[in-house]
Design a protein around this motif. Structure first.
Motif, PDB file in Angstrom:
ATOM      1  N   ALA A  39       0.832  -1.208   0.000  1.00  0.00           N
ATOM      2  CA  ALA A  39       0.000   0.000   0.000  1.00  0.00           C
ATOM      3  C   ALA A  39       0.864   1.253   0.000  1.00  0.00           C
ATOM      4  CB  ALA A  39      -0.932  -0.013   1.218  1.00  0.00           C
ATOM      5  N   LEU A  40       1.932   1.245   0.802  1.00  0.00           N
ATOM      6  CA  LEU A  40       2.817   2.409   0.853  1.00  0.00           C
ATOM      7  C   LEU A  40       3.495   2.630  -0.497  1.00  0.00           C
ATOM      8  CD1 LEU A  40       4.184   4.661   2.438  1.00  0.00           C
ATOM      9  CD2 LEU A  40       5.905   3.008   3.192  1.00  0.00           C
ATOM     10  N   ALA A  41       3.907   1.550  -1.148  1.00  0.00           N
ATOM     11  CA  ALA A  41       4.550   1.681  -2.454  1.00  0.00           C
ATOM     12  C   ALA A  41       3.602   2.321  -3.469  1.00  0.00           C
ATOM     13  CB  ALA A  41       5.010   0.311  -2.953  1.00  0.00           C
ATOM     14  N   VAL A  42       2.332   1.940  -3.412  1.00  0.00           N
ATOM     15  CA  VAL A  42       1.345   2.510  -4.332  1.00  0.00           C
ATOM     16  C   VAL A  42       1.151   4.001  -4.046  1.00  0.00           C
ATOM     17  CG1 VAL A  42      -1.071   2.446  -5.071  1.00  0.00           C
ATOM     18  CG2 VAL A  42       0.144   0.311  -4.615  1.00  0.00           C
ATOM     19  N   ILE A  43       1.054   4.348  -2.759  1.00  0.00           N
ATOM     20  CA  ILE A  43       0.814   5.738  -2.374  1.00  0.00           C
ATOM     21  C   ILE A  43       1.982   6.635  -2.798  1.00  0.00           C
ATOM     22  CG2 ILE A  43       0.557   7.295  -0.402  1.00  0.00           C
ATOM     23  CD1 ILE A  43      -0.925   4.950   1.014  1.00  0.00           C
ATOM     24  N   VAL A  44       3.209   6.181  -2.515  1.00  0.00           N
ATOM     25  CA  VAL A  44       4.363   7.051  -2.801  1.00  0.00           C
ATOM     26  C   VAL A  44       4.647   7.130  -4.297  1.00  0.00           C
ATOM     27  CG1 VAL A  44       5.388   6.632  -0.548  1.00  0.00           C
ATOM     28  CG2 VAL A  44       6.101   5.235  -2.493  1.00  0.00           C
ATOM     29  N   THR A  45       4.100   6.193  -5.085  1.00  0.00           N
ATOM     30  CA  THR A  45       4.250   6.297  -6.535  1.00  0.00           C
ATOM     31  C   THR A  45       3.635   7.589  -7.048  1.00  0.00           C
ATOM     32  OG1 THR A  45       4.290   3.896  -6.860  1.00  0.00           O
ATOM     33  CG2 THR A  45       3.662   5.240  -8.752  1.00  0.00           C
ATOM     34  N   CYS A  46       2.512   7.974  -6.470  1.00  0.00           N
ATOM     35  CA  CYS A  46       1.878   9.239  -6.860  1.00  0.00           C
ATOM     36  C   CYS A  46       2.798  10.410  -6.537  1.00  0.00           C
ATOM     37  CB  CYS A  46       0.542   9.388  -6.142  1.00  0.00           C
ATOM     38  SG  CYS A  46      -0.267  10.979  -6.424  1.00  0.00           S
ATOM     39  N   GLN A  47       3.394  10.407  -5.336  1.00  0.00           N
ATOM     40  CA  GLN A  47       4.298  11.494  -4.963  1.00  0.00           C
ATOM     41  C   GLN A  47       5.525  11.520  -5.865  1.00  0.00           C
ATOM     42  OE1 GLN A  47       3.665  13.907  -3.007  1.00  0.00           O
ATOM     43  NE2 GLN A  47       5.670  14.887  -3.130  1.00  0.00           N
TER      44      GLN A  47
END
Length: 490
Positions: A39-47
């Motif tokens: 989940a964190l990997a998906v979120i930080v992909t946007c950033q």
């Protein structure tokens, strides 16, 4: 959120200044560690996409100009259209994630970015390319606040959230350098690739978000139409005024009118928010002394960083004669320093407190500016820039993790999107302010020289970074005097 998508909810720590705690919280119960990492990997992909996109297109501007026949004035809108849409809609985008759901805004925003990037890569003329850049800004304005608020509701407050925010901040720093390097590399083949690169990454993030991010609880509210209009118009006017100041100067009538109009509209927005039942931005977010101080420090440090980064991007190419790709690689030490210190910050906060790290980070950025102020015509990369770049990266890594934590600490779930939107709106204003102020000082010190030599460029850099030192110095004072609880996020 389902039980497969969320870590256990912990009791919130005492908020800054010892105020009554609110429930921060995740919207439901536990998640396996592996699911949390995904989940964190998906979120930080946007950033990562936001950070890369802010730089990758700038490197390609000369090729875009020749490819589509842009005039010099028109070319500036490739940058400005994106900045205006992104900065103008961040407050609305943050609130939308609270009301409509964070994953929904995250995926909808990224899908718009993908569509806009595809349009930009295929654009046959300048008008469509500018429209595509504006649409990219709109998409990120809704996706980026949702990404940060997803961290607040997915990872429990304390060490777990510290680690997640450390990764988030690290990716943001690396993305800047990656954007410069990738832009230089892709532009050697075709400028259109700097747009197309968003398409597979964005689609992958949307697909994985559907599988690994549960939808958060919605908080339906009556639309604050007046607040949405005044905040969007006010933010757009302020950002436009700052962009115009960097090219036309502070004495420009357009600059003055835009800034005055923007400040009046934002003032009216603040007045309406105190009166409406469902405000777009609750003024309670600024009631806690430590949080309001953290917002102010965030704006100032982004002003210092944005202006310094802008000038150094010019200086390493014009003053030191580096090619675009080599210039991008020159910033790698800064990214590595930020990577190392952001990872360490999560472990240091429980021991030393958020305020100590915030002040230390701001002080390192102050030292970076003072070092650059000594730049002379004989200063090379190793003797004049490497040290300041490392200090800048270390300051960013140490400062931004505890700033994010202080801002997000003790918030109710329905407030995290609005808090994230306000944070990123101030970030955008800070970047624009820093570029405008330092670019004005830099240009003024060159006295209109069309082809300045290295000595003149070095003098311009050393003169302009004094403003960055002032921004960082004020941030140090605010950290010491306003963020008064040393271990606000223990």
């Amino acid at each position: 959120m389902t039980t497969h998508d969320q870590p256990p909810v912990a009791e919130p720590p005492t908020p800054p200044d010892g105020e009554t705690p609110t429930t921060p919280a995740a919207d439901s119960a536990a998640t396996p560690r592996r699911a949390g990492a995904t989940a964190l990997a998906v979120i930080v992909t946007c950033q990562l996409m936001v950070a890369v996109d802010g730089n990758i297109v700038n490197i390609a501007l000369p090729r875009i100009q020749s490819g589509l026949g842009f005039s010099p004035d028109g070319l500036a809108w490739v940058f400005s259209a994106y900045s205006l849409a992104f900065g103008g809609l961040l407050l609305l985008g943050g609130r939308a994630s609270d009301v409509l759901g964070r994953r929904r805004m995250f995926t909808w925003g990224l899908l718009l970015v993908v569509a806009a990037s595809l349009l930009g890569g295929l654009a046959p003329n300048s008008a469509l390319l500018i429209a595509a850049r504006a649409a990219q800004g709109v998409g990120f304005a809704f996706a980026a606040p949702a990404a940060l608020s997803l961290i607040a509701v997915t990872f429990r407050e304390g060490p777990e959230r510290s680690r997640a925010l450390g990764v988030f901040s690290t990716v943001a720093g690396l993305g800047i350098t990656i954007g410069l390097i990738l832009g230089g590399l892709l532009t050697t083949f075709s400028w259109r690739l700097v747009f197309f690169v968003n398409v597979p990454i964005g689609l992958a993030a949307v697909f994985l978000a559907a599988r690994h991010l549960g939808e958060t609880e919605k908080h339906p509210a009556r639309p604050d139409v007046i607040g949405a209009l005044t905040s969007t118009a006010g933010m757009t006017a302020v950002v436009y005024g700052l962009i115009n100041a960097s090219s036309a100067g502070w004495s420009s009538t357009t600059t003055g009118l835009a800034l005055v109009l923007g400040l009046v509209l934002l003032g009216a927005f603040a007045v309406t928010q105190a009166k409406v039942r469902e405000p777009l931005i609750s003024l309670r977010l600024l009631a806690q002394r430590a949080r309001s101080g953290a917002y102010a420090v965030f704006l100032l440090l982004f002003a210092a960083m944005g202006g310094t980064y802008f000038l150094l991007s010019l200086y390493v190419q014009d003053g030191l004669g580096l090619a675009p790709l080599t210039a991008g690689l020159a910033f790698l030490p800064m990214a590595l320093a930020q990577f190392a210190t952001a990872r360490s910050a999560a472990k240091l906060i429980p021991r030393y407190g958020a305020r100590t790290l915030i002040v230390t980070g701001a002080a390192l950025m102050l030292a970076d500016s003072l070092w650059l102020a000594a730049t002379g015509p004989h200063s090379g990369y190793l003797t004049g820039l490497l040290g300041p770049l490392v200090l800048l990266g270390a300051g960013l890594g140490l400062g931004f993790v505890p700033l994010n934590m202080t801002i997000l600490a003790g918030l109710a779930p329905k407030e995290t999107g609005a808090a994230s939107g306000l944070l990123q709106a101030l970030q955008q204003i800070g970047l624009s302010l820093g570029v405008a102020v330092l670019a004005t000082l830099y240009g003024g010190s060159l006295h209109g020289a069309r082809n300045p030599d290295r000595a003149q460029l070095a003098d311009g850099l050393s003169t302009a970074v004094v403003a960055a030192a002032a921004f960082s110095g004020v941030a140090v004072l605010i950290g010491l005097l306003v963020i008064t609880r040393p271990k606000a996020t223990a």
